[in-house]
Structure formats: structure tokens, C-alpha cells
Design a protein around this motif. Structure first.
Motif, PDB file in Angstrom:
ATOM      1  N   VAL A  84     -18.822  61.761 -40.348  1.00  0.00           N
ATOM      2  CA  VAL A  84     -17.988  62.453 -41.220  1.00  0.00           C
ATOM      3  C   VAL A  84     -18.484  64.045 -41.356  1.00  0.00           C
ATOM      4  O   VAL A  84     -17.505  65.028 -41.067  1.00  0.00           O
ATOM      5  N   VAL A  85     -19.635  64.361 -41.351  1.00  0.00           N
ATOM      6  CA  VAL A  85     -20.102  65.487 -41.477  1.00  0.00           C
ATOM      7  C   VAL A  85     -20.277  66.036 -40.153  1.00  0.00           C
ATOM      8  O   VAL A  85     -19.934  67.417 -39.957  1.00  0.00           O
ATOM      9  N   ALA A  86     -20.191  65.346 -39.141  1.00  0.00           N
ATOM     10  CA  ALA A  86     -20.243  66.147 -37.757  1.00  0.00           C
ATOM     11  C   ALA A  86     -18.513  66.493 -37.265  1.00  0.00           C
ATOM     12  O   ALA A  86     -18.335  67.410 -36.758  1.00  0.00           O
ATOM     13  N   VAL A  87     -17.620  65.732 -38.018  1.00  0.00           N
ATOM     14  CA  VAL A  87     -16.368  66.168 -37.711  1.00  0.00           C
ATOM     15  C   VAL A  87     -16.221  67.408 -38.624  1.00  0.00           C
ATOM     16  O   VAL A  87     -15.643  68.494 -38.139  1.00  0.00           O
ATOM     17  N   ALA A  88     -16.726  67.484 -39.833  1.00  0.00           N
ATOM     18  CA  ALA A  88     -16.587  68.628 -40.676  1.00  0.00           C
ATOM     19  C   ALA A  88     -17.029  69.812 -40.306  1.00  0.00           C
ATOM     20  O   ALA A  88     -16.661  71.029 -40.126  1.00  0.00           O
ATOM     21  N   ARG A  89     -18.053  69.717 -39.173  1.00  0.00           N
ATOM     22  CA  ARG A  89     -18.861  70.716 -38.517  1.00  0.00           C
ATOM     23  C   ARG A  89     -18.349  71.187 -37.331  1.00  0.00           C
ATOM     24  O   ARG A  89     -18.867  72.201 -36.531  1.00  0.00           O
ATOM     25  N   GLY A  90     -17.290  70.549 -36.918  1.00  0.00           N
ATOM     26  CA  GLY A  90     -16.492  70.673 -35.707  1.00  0.00           C
ATOM     27  C   GLY A  90     -17.346  70.281 -34.281  1.00  0.00           C
ATOM     28  O   GLY A  90     -17.002  70.578 -33.297  1.00  0.00           O
ATOM     29  N   LEU A  91     -18.143  69.236 -34.464  1.00  0.00           N
ATOM     30  CA  LEU A  91     -18.818  68.818 -33.481  1.00  0.00           C
ATOM     31  C   LEU A  91     -18.117  67.760 -32.502  1.00  0.00           C
ATOM     32  O   LEU A  91     -18.397  67.341 -31.775  1.00  0.00           O
ATOM     33  N   ARG A  92     -16.910  67.216 -33.250  1.00  0.00           N
ATOM     34  CA  ARG A  92     -16.124  66.197 -32.622  1.00  0.00           C
ATOM     35  C   ARG A  92     -14.937  66.236 -33.401  1.00  0.00           C
ATOM     36  O   ARG A  92     -14.834  66.631 -34.389  1.00  0.00           O
ATOM     37  N   PRO A  93     -13.895  65.986 -32.663  1.00  0.00           N
ATOM     38  CA  PRO A  93     -12.488  65.987 -33.277  1.00  0.00           C
ATOM     39  C   PRO A  93     -12.292  64.741 -34.098  1.00  0.00           C
ATOM     40  O   PRO A  93     -13.024  63.691 -34.197  1.00  0.00           O
ATOM     41  N   ALA A  94     -11.320  64.954 -35.328  1.00  0.00           N
ATOM     42  CA  ALA A  94     -11.286  64.072 -36.193  1.00  0.00           C
ATOM     43  C   ALA A  94     -10.529  62.819 -35.748  1.00  0.00           C
ATOM     44  O   ALA A  94      -9.505  63.045 -35.272  1.00  0.00           O
ATOM     45  N   PRO A  95     -11.101  62.007 -35.653  1.00  0.00           N
ATOM     46  CA  PRO A  95     -10.379  60.477 -35.388  1.00  0.00           C
ATOM     47  C   PRO A  95      -9.347  59.904 -36.410  1.00  0.00           C
ATOM     48  O   PRO A  95      -9.341  60.422 -37.446  1.00  0.00           O
ATOM     49  N   ALA A 154     -13.000  65.890 -44.482  1.00  0.00           N
ATOM     50  CA  ALA A 154     -14.530  65.959 -44.211  1.00  0.00           C
ATOM     51  C   ALA A 154     -15.015  67.186 -44.334  1.00  0.00           C
ATOM     52  O   ALA A 154     -16.158  67.051 -44.990  1.00  0.00           O
ATOM     53  N   ALA A 155     -14.420  68.390 -44.230  1.00  0.00           N
ATOM     54  CA  ALA A 155     -14.829  69.565 -44.545  1.00  0.00           C
ATOM     55  C   ALA A 155     -15.207  69.997 -46.041  1.00  0.00           C
ATOM     56  O   ALA A 155     -16.384  70.204 -46.648  1.00  0.00           O
ATOM     57  N   ALA A 156     -14.243  69.325 -46.864  1.00  0.00           N
ATOM     58  CA  ALA A 156     -14.529  69.449 -48.319  1.00  0.00           C
ATOM     59  C   ALA A 156     -15.641  68.567 -48.829  1.00  0.00           C
ATOM     60  O   ALA A 156     -16.489  69.134 -49.760  1.00  0.00           O
ATOM     61  N   TYR A 157     -15.412  67.593 -48.305  1.00  0.00           N
ATOM     62  CA  TYR A 157     -16.850  66.563 -48.622  1.00  0.00           C
ATOM     63  C   TYR A 157     -18.059  67.128 -48.383  1.00  0.00           C
ATOM     64  O   TYR A 157     -18.973  67.199 -49.333  1.00  0.00           O
ATOM     65  N   THR A 158     -18.047  67.634 -47.022  1.00  0.00           N
ATOM     66  CA  THR A 158     -19.284  67.857 -46.744  1.00  0.00           C
ATOM     67  C   THR A 158     -20.052  69.260 -47.303  1.00  0.00           C
ATOM     68  O   THR A 158     -20.969  69.459 -47.788  1.00  0.00           O
ATOM     69  N   GLU A 159     -18.815  70.080 -47.811  1.00  0.00           N
ATOM     70  CA  GLU A 159     -19.159  71.312 -48.373  1.00  0.00           C
ATOM     71  C   GLU A 159     -19.897  70.909 -49.677  1.00  0.00           C
ATOM     72  O   GLU A 159     -20.610  71.752 -50.512  1.00  0.00           O
ATOM     73  N   SER A 160     -19.467  69.675 -50.301  1.00  0.00           N
ATOM     74  CA  SER A 160     -20.034  69.391 -51.619  1.00  0.00           C
ATOM     75  C   SER A 160     -21.221  68.786 -51.994  1.00  0.00           C
ATOM     76  O   SER A 160     -21.771  68.507 -52.840  1.00  0.00           O
ATOM     77  N   SER A 183     -27.492  67.097 -32.716  1.00  0.00           N
ATOM     78  CA  SER A 183     -26.601  67.819 -33.131  1.00  0.00           C
ATOM     79  C   SER A 183     -26.546  68.319 -34.590  1.00  0.00           C
ATOM     80  O   SER A 183     -26.249  69.442 -34.892  1.00  0.00           O
ATOM     81  N   LEU A 184     -27.308  67.359 -35.353  1.00  0.00           N
ATOM     82  CA  LEU A 184     -27.290  67.467 -36.760  1.00  0.00           C
ATOM     83  C   LEU A 184     -28.609  67.789 -37.370  1.00  0.00           C
ATOM     84  O   LEU A 184     -28.957  67.969 -38.285  1.00  0.00           O
TER      85      LEU A 184
END
Length: 134
Positions: free
Chosen positions: A54-65, A73-79, A129-130
Motif C-alpha cells: 500500500v505504501v509502495a503504491v502511494a509512493r508511485g513505486l508500483r501502479p495501483a492494483p 493509499a496516498a492519504a493513508y500513507t501520509e497519515s 525500494s522502501l
């Protein structure tokens, strides 16, 4: 009967995590508290791998499946706090470190070295990557 496969969202532990994220009732602090410091059971390891994805998707490291439909994912990771992000990375490392730290690793090892490596390789790439996550 449980479901599990090589993908980060292809198992029951990940499904439970995604359902909680989608419902807005996933509390990472409560989740962290129930983890054993020494050994991850299979469901916890699966959820840790999914959370890192989920964090990897938020960071643009992989497309959202498609499994992440309905999850921001971005909002969650930001929190997440730096400590929480560090915990995710540490737990991800534990999930694939060895059979002495992870039941999921142990289960994949029972399938033979080829399956174990096929499962571990993408997760180890995700760890790399993380690495600056915290």
C-alpha cells in the motif's frame, strides 16, 4: 481453509487488512501492539507485506492494483508517523528474513528453494525500494 499465493494481496491476511483499510477501521498502533516481537505468524506476515505494498503504491513505486479499489493509499500513507513507517519496513524485513522469524517464510521454504526464492525476490526488492521509509 486459507488462501495464499505469491502476490502481496493474494492471501487472507492481506484481504483482512485491505477490508479494514477500506472500512476506515484499521488502527496501525493497535495492530503493532499485537505482533510478537520474535516471530510473525503467517497472517501477520501477509498483512505486513500488503501494508508495505500500500505504501509502495502511494509512493508511485508500483501502479495501483484492483485490490486497492476504494483505498486512498496516498492519504493513508501520509497519515503515518515516521515511527509507524519504520515499523512497516522492519516488519516487512522480518516477514522474509527466515523461518526463525516468520511462519510465512517457513511455509514457503517447505515448498522448496525455487518457490521460496520466487516469493522472496519481489519482497526483497520492495524492502530495498522502501529503505528510506522512516
Amino acid at each position: 481453509m486459507g488462501t495464499w499465493d505469491m502476490g502481496p494481496f493474494d492471501n487472507d491476511g492481506a484481504g483482512d487488512l485491505l477490508a479494514a483499510l477500506r472500512a476506515g477501521c484499521f488502527d496501525i498502533d493497535d495492530y503493532c501492539r499485537h505482533f510478537d516481537e520474535e516471530y510473525l505468524d503467517a497472517d501477520d506476515a501477509q498483512a505486513a507485506i500488503a501494508l508495505a505494498e500500500v505504501v509502495a503504491v502511494a509512493r508511485g513505486l508500483r501502479p495501483a492494483p484492483p485490490q486497492l479499489d476504494g483505498i486512498d493509499a496516498a492519504a493513508y500513507t501520509e497519515s503515518l508517523s515516521p515511527e509507524q513507517r519504520g515499523w512497516i519496513l522492519t516488519t516487512l524485513r522480518r516477514a522474509v528474513a527466515g523461518s526463525d522469524t516468520s511462519e510465512l517464510h517457513e511455509l514457503w521454504a517447505e515448498n522448496g528453494p525455487e518457490d521460496l526464492e520466487a516469493w522472496r525476490a519481489p519482497i526483497l526488492r520492495r524492502v530495498e525500494s522502501l529503505r528510506d521509509l522512516s
